[in-house]
Scaffold this motif. Sequence first.
Motif, PDB file in Angstrom:
ATOM      1  N   GLY A  69       0.815  -1.213   0.000  1.00  0.00           N
ATOM      2  CA  GLY A  69       0.000   0.000   0.000  1.00  0.00           C
ATOM      3  C   GLY A  69       0.846   1.259   0.000  1.00  0.00           C
ATOM      4  N   SER A  70       0.403   2.245  -0.779  1.00  0.00           N
ATOM      5  CA  SER A  70       1.048   3.556  -0.908  1.00  0.00           C
ATOM      6  C   SER A  70       2.267   3.527  -1.835  1.00  0.00           C
ATOM      7  N   CYS A  71       2.705   2.340  -2.257  1.00  0.00           N
ATOM      8  CA  CYS A  71       3.936   2.279  -3.070  1.00  0.00           C
ATOM      9  C   CYS A  71       3.666   1.994  -4.543  1.00  0.00           C
ATOM     10  N   THR A  72       2.430   1.651  -4.901  1.00  0.00           N
ATOM     11  CA  THR A  72       2.013   1.441  -6.290  1.00  0.00           C
ATOM     12  C   THR A  72       3.027   0.606  -7.071  1.00  0.00           C
ATOM     13  N   ALA A 129      13.854  14.542  -7.915  1.00  0.00           N
ATOM     14  CA  ALA A 129      14.109  13.147  -8.288  1.00  0.00           C
ATOM     15  C   ALA A 129      13.355  12.140  -7.424  1.00  0.00           C
ATOM     16  N   ALA A 130      12.457  12.588  -6.554  1.00  0.00           N
ATOM     17  CA  ALA A 130      11.667  11.667  -5.733  1.00  0.00           C
ATOM     18  C   ALA A 130      10.460  12.431  -5.217  1.00  0.00           C
ATOM     19  N   GLY A 131       9.460  11.690  -4.745  1.00  0.00           N
ATOM     20  CA  GLY A 131       8.293  12.361  -4.172  1.00  0.00           C
ATOM     21  C   GLY A 131       8.715  13.272  -3.035  1.00  0.00           C
ATOM     22  N   SER A 132       9.558  12.753  -2.162  1.00  0.00           N
ATOM     23  CA  SER A 132       9.964  13.542  -0.995  1.00  0.00           C
ATOM     24  C   SER A 132      10.727  14.803  -1.414  1.00  0.00           C
ATOM     25  N   GLN A 133      11.509  14.715  -2.485  1.00  0.00           N
ATOM     26  CA  GLN A 133      12.222  15.918  -2.942  1.00  0.00           C
ATOM     27  C   GLN A 133      11.240  16.904  -3.579  1.00  0.00           C
ATOM     28  N   GLY A 134      10.197  16.358  -4.216  1.00  0.00           N
ATOM     29  CA  GLY A 134       9.128  17.208  -4.743  1.00  0.00           C
ATOM     30  C   GLY A 134       8.437  17.950  -3.602  1.00  0.00           C
ATOM     31  N   GLU A 135       8.233  17.253  -2.488  1.00  0.00           N
ATOM     32  CA  GLU A 135       7.588  17.885  -1.320  1.00  0.00           C
ATOM     33  C   GLU A 135       8.412  19.069  -0.830  1.00  0.00           C
ATOM     34  N   LEU A 136       9.709  18.824  -0.671  1.00  0.00           N
ATOM     35  CA  LEU A 136      10.573  19.900  -0.168  1.00  0.00           C
ATOM     36  C   LEU A 136      10.587  21.066  -1.163  1.00  0.00           C
ATOM     37  N   ALA A 164      -0.945  11.388   7.446  1.00  0.00           N
ATOM     38  CA  ALA A 164       0.069  11.755   6.430  1.00  0.00           C
ATOM     39  C   ALA A 164       1.215  10.755   6.375  1.00  0.00           C
ATOM     40  N   HIS A 165       1.753  10.595   5.176  1.00  0.00           N
ATOM     41  CA  HIS A 165       2.975   9.810   4.976  1.00  0.00           C
ATOM     42  C   HIS A 165       4.110  10.492   5.734  1.00  0.00           C
ATOM     43  N   GLY A 166       5.030   9.701   6.279  1.00  0.00           N
ATOM     44  CA  GLY A 166       6.094  10.251   7.120  1.00  0.00           C
ATOM     45  C   GLY A 166       6.920  11.340   6.466  1.00  0.00           C
ATOM     46  N   THR A 167       7.024  11.292   5.121  1.00  0.00           N
ATOM     47  CA  THR A 167       7.827  12.317   4.455  1.00  0.00           C
ATOM     48  C   THR A 167       7.196  13.707   4.582  1.00  0.00           C
ATOM     49  N   ASN A 168       5.856  13.774   4.746  1.00  0.00           N
ATOM     50  CA  ASN A 168       5.201  15.094   4.808  1.00  0.00           C
ATOM     51  C   ASN A 168       5.676  15.900   6.015  1.00  0.00           C
ATOM     52  N   PRO A 169       5.525  15.375   7.246  1.00  0.00           N
ATOM     53  CA  PRO A 169       6.051  16.160   8.386  1.00  0.00           C
ATOM     54  C   PRO A 169       7.549  16.416   8.287  1.00  0.00           C
ATOM     55  N   VAL A 259       1.466  20.718  -6.560  1.00  0.00           N
ATOM     56  CA  VAL A 259       1.317  19.257  -6.586  1.00  0.00           C
ATOM     57  C   VAL A 259       2.692  18.645  -6.823  1.00  0.00           C
ATOM     58  N   HIS A 260       2.977  17.521  -6.190  1.00  0.00           N
ATOM     59  CA  HIS A 260       4.090  16.725  -6.721  1.00  0.00           C
ATOM     60  C   HIS A 260       3.529  15.401  -7.218  1.00  0.00           C
ATOM     61  N   ILE A 261       4.182  14.872  -8.236  1.00  0.00           N
ATOM     62  CA  ILE A 261       3.744  13.593  -8.817  1.00  0.00           C
ATOM     63  C   ILE A 261       4.865  12.588  -8.625  1.00  0.00           C
ATOM     64  N   ASN A 262       4.529  11.380  -8.197  1.00  0.00           N
ATOM     65  CA  ASN A 262       5.548  10.325  -8.139  1.00  0.00           C
ATOM     66  C   ASN A 262       5.534   9.600  -9.486  1.00  0.00           C
ATOM     67  N   LEU A 263       6.367  10.062 -10.420  1.00  0.00           N
ATOM     68  CA  LEU A 263       6.369   9.448 -11.763  1.00  0.00           C
ATOM     69  C   LEU A 263       6.607   7.948 -11.657  1.00  0.00           C
ATOM     70  N   HIS A 264       7.497   7.549 -10.728  1.00  0.00           N
ATOM     71  CA  HIS A 264       7.879   6.136 -10.610  1.00  0.00           C
ATOM     72  C   HIS A 264       6.720   5.266 -10.131  1.00  0.00           C
ATOM     73  N   LYS A 265       5.694   5.869  -9.563  1.00  0.00           N
ATOM     74  CA  LYS A 265       4.547   5.054  -9.148  1.00  0.00           C
ATOM     75  C   LYS A 265       3.475   5.087 -10.226  1.00  0.00           C
ATOM     76  N   THR A 266       2.966   6.291 -10.503  1.00  0.00           N
ATOM     77  CA  THR A 266       1.803   6.394 -11.385  1.00  0.00           C
ATOM     78  C   THR A 266       2.129   6.003 -12.820  1.00  0.00           C
TER      79      THR A 266
HETATM   80  C1  LIG Z   1       1.708   9.274   0.325  1.00  0.00           C
HETATM   81  C2  LIG Z   1       3.176   9.394   0.003  1.00  0.00           C
HETATM   82  N1  LIG Z   1       3.754  10.599  -0.017  1.00  0.00           N
HETATM   83  C3  LIG Z   1       5.050  10.760  -0.324  1.00  0.00           C
HETATM   84  C4  LIG Z   1       5.865   9.682  -0.610  1.00  0.00           C
HETATM   85  C5  LIG Z   1       7.326   9.926  -0.883  1.00  0.00           C
HETATM   86  O1  LIG Z   1       7.707   9.563  -2.177  1.00  0.00           O
HETATM   87  P1  LIG Z   1       9.202   9.034  -2.512  1.00  0.00           P
HETATM   88  O2  LIG Z   1       9.304   7.662  -1.914  1.00  0.00           O
HETATM   89  O3  LIG Z   1       9.298   9.045  -3.991  1.00  0.00           O
HETATM   90  O4  LIG Z   1      10.158   9.998  -1.858  1.00  0.00           O
HETATM   91  C6  LIG Z   1       5.317   8.401  -0.593  1.00  0.00           C
HETATM   92  C7  LIG Z   1       6.191   7.225  -0.868  1.00  0.00           C
HETATM   93  O5  LIG Z   1       5.992   6.127  -0.524  1.00  0.00           O
HETATM   94  C8  LIG Z   1       3.939   8.239  -0.290  1.00  0.00           C
HETATM   95  O6  LIG Z   1       3.370   7.036  -0.280  1.00  0.00           O
END
Ligand SMILES: Cc1ncc(COP(=O)(O)O)c(C=O)c1O
Length: 499
Positions: A69-72, A129-136, A164-169, A259-266
């Motif tokens: 879940g959450s990793c697509t 280069a990652a969802g988390s880097q998109g967040e920052l 929230a996913h841990g990367t958000n906080p 918005v950030h998009i996780n290209l590697h997932k979607t």
């Molecule tokens: C809901 C959510 N937000 C953010 C991320 C962070 O994405 P990335 O792993 O590409 O840094 C993930 C990754 O699992 C996620 O599931």
Amino acid sequence: MKLIFEKSRTGRRAAAVPKPDLPVPELPEELRRRQPPRLPEIAEPEIVRHFTALADRTFGVDTGFYPLGSCTMKHNPRVNERVVALPGFRDLHPLQEEDGAQGALELMWRLQEILAEVCGLGAVSLQPAAGSQGELTGLMLMRAYFADRGEGEQRKNVITADTAHGTNPASVTMAGYTLQKVETDARGNLDLDDLRAKVNEETAGLMLTNPSTLGLFDEHIEEVAAIFHEAGALLYYDGANLNAVCGISRPGDMGFDIVHINLHKTFSQPHGGGGPGGGPVVVRDILEPFLPVPAVVRDGERFRLDYDRPKSIGKVRGYCGPFGVFVRSYAFIRAYGPALREMSEVAVLNANYMLARLKETYELPFDRLCMHEFVLSARRLKREHGITALDVAKRLMDYQFHPPTIYFPLIVPEALMIEPTETEAKETLDAFCDAMQQIARDAAEHPKLLKEAPHHRPVRRLDEVKAAKRAIVRYRFDDHPDLTGGPSEGEALEAQKGA
Ligand SMILES: Cc1ncc(COP(=O)(O)O)c(C=O)c1O
């Protein structure tokens, strides 16, 4: 299994290529090694067997069902690998002058246009280069926007959901904001009363995943957006769950500004082992001036990199971003075309099919239709038979399935978060549901079977905290007996493997 260092024997070689007849470069004395590095010395058949044996012990989406879940974890179409290996893409140097890289620039520009359309927003940067880097990056854009308006000091807080996913906080804190959490209500939406009490003139924005990590679409999303916009704040959409809504609903239409998009997932890209990802940010026009440089722009029939953005937050990654991920994502999207909507619809259908099959056996904390994933609870199994979500996950490995995400989101006790994706056949979904139901029966009748699982994997239950916190990634020859003479023995060596 022995480490490759333990298999090493002095003088063994895989292949001996003649030394090149080139001048040896001058290296300053202080940078020179005193001794050559101690590398394992192995003959070719042994090295091939070693890595094949390691590969046999790994599990990936190419090995079996991977409903993490959450990793697509969807199938990565092989045609994308052929496209990305075309010499024009593969051999391109990042510093190639623009005239010789028009095709690559056009591909990036087209991908930007598509992502803007999918999100219902105006401007894109492909760099992160990652969802988390998109967040920052997104939060840095938020900061730059408020600083430009003279509200930089005033807007101190960013609100996230308790799901929230841990990367958000983590991103909120790294961007220098104060984190505030809002609760989830009884239907799995943001609690509007809690939200109203927290949003004020000090709020910079909201950071939200929609559908949430519970797999639920927020039923009041327009009201949520209005609360923030009325307070002059911005809305950030964590697009990690975009696989649920592509072509169906757009974050921009919901009221989100970044918005950030996780290209590697979607849009598929091999991931899960720390492989390259892509986390582009897509923003409303008011935020475009702050996007990272360079931007890929079109001038008539020509494409170029634009560095002339005085308000830009600067670069967040080398060159233009992870180009190989762009090629795969673009190929994936073009292969689907308008059927991209169908991709999301099938992902949602698959998840709801499994939910319907499993919700009587396991508890469903929020009894609603789900989006592309759903969260069950093993709480009843724990109460009645002492079987935890971890036991269920470990037992699933005996059925050749990768376990779902467990113990997340944190608000669901004994959580099992299942995401099938659209690329799985009905037979696979059924086999997984059958296994989950058998495990629930075994919890009552043979709890020991579950407590001791997995039974058929190379390793059983590991100390996961120790493995994560005290990973040993360096082999210290100096701490060990000389390995060059014969088979190595001794507790110290074993300790290296198991500690
Ligand atoms: C809901 C959510 N937000 C953010 C991320 C962070 O994405 P990335 O792993 O590409 O840094 C993930 C990754 O699992 C996620 O599931």
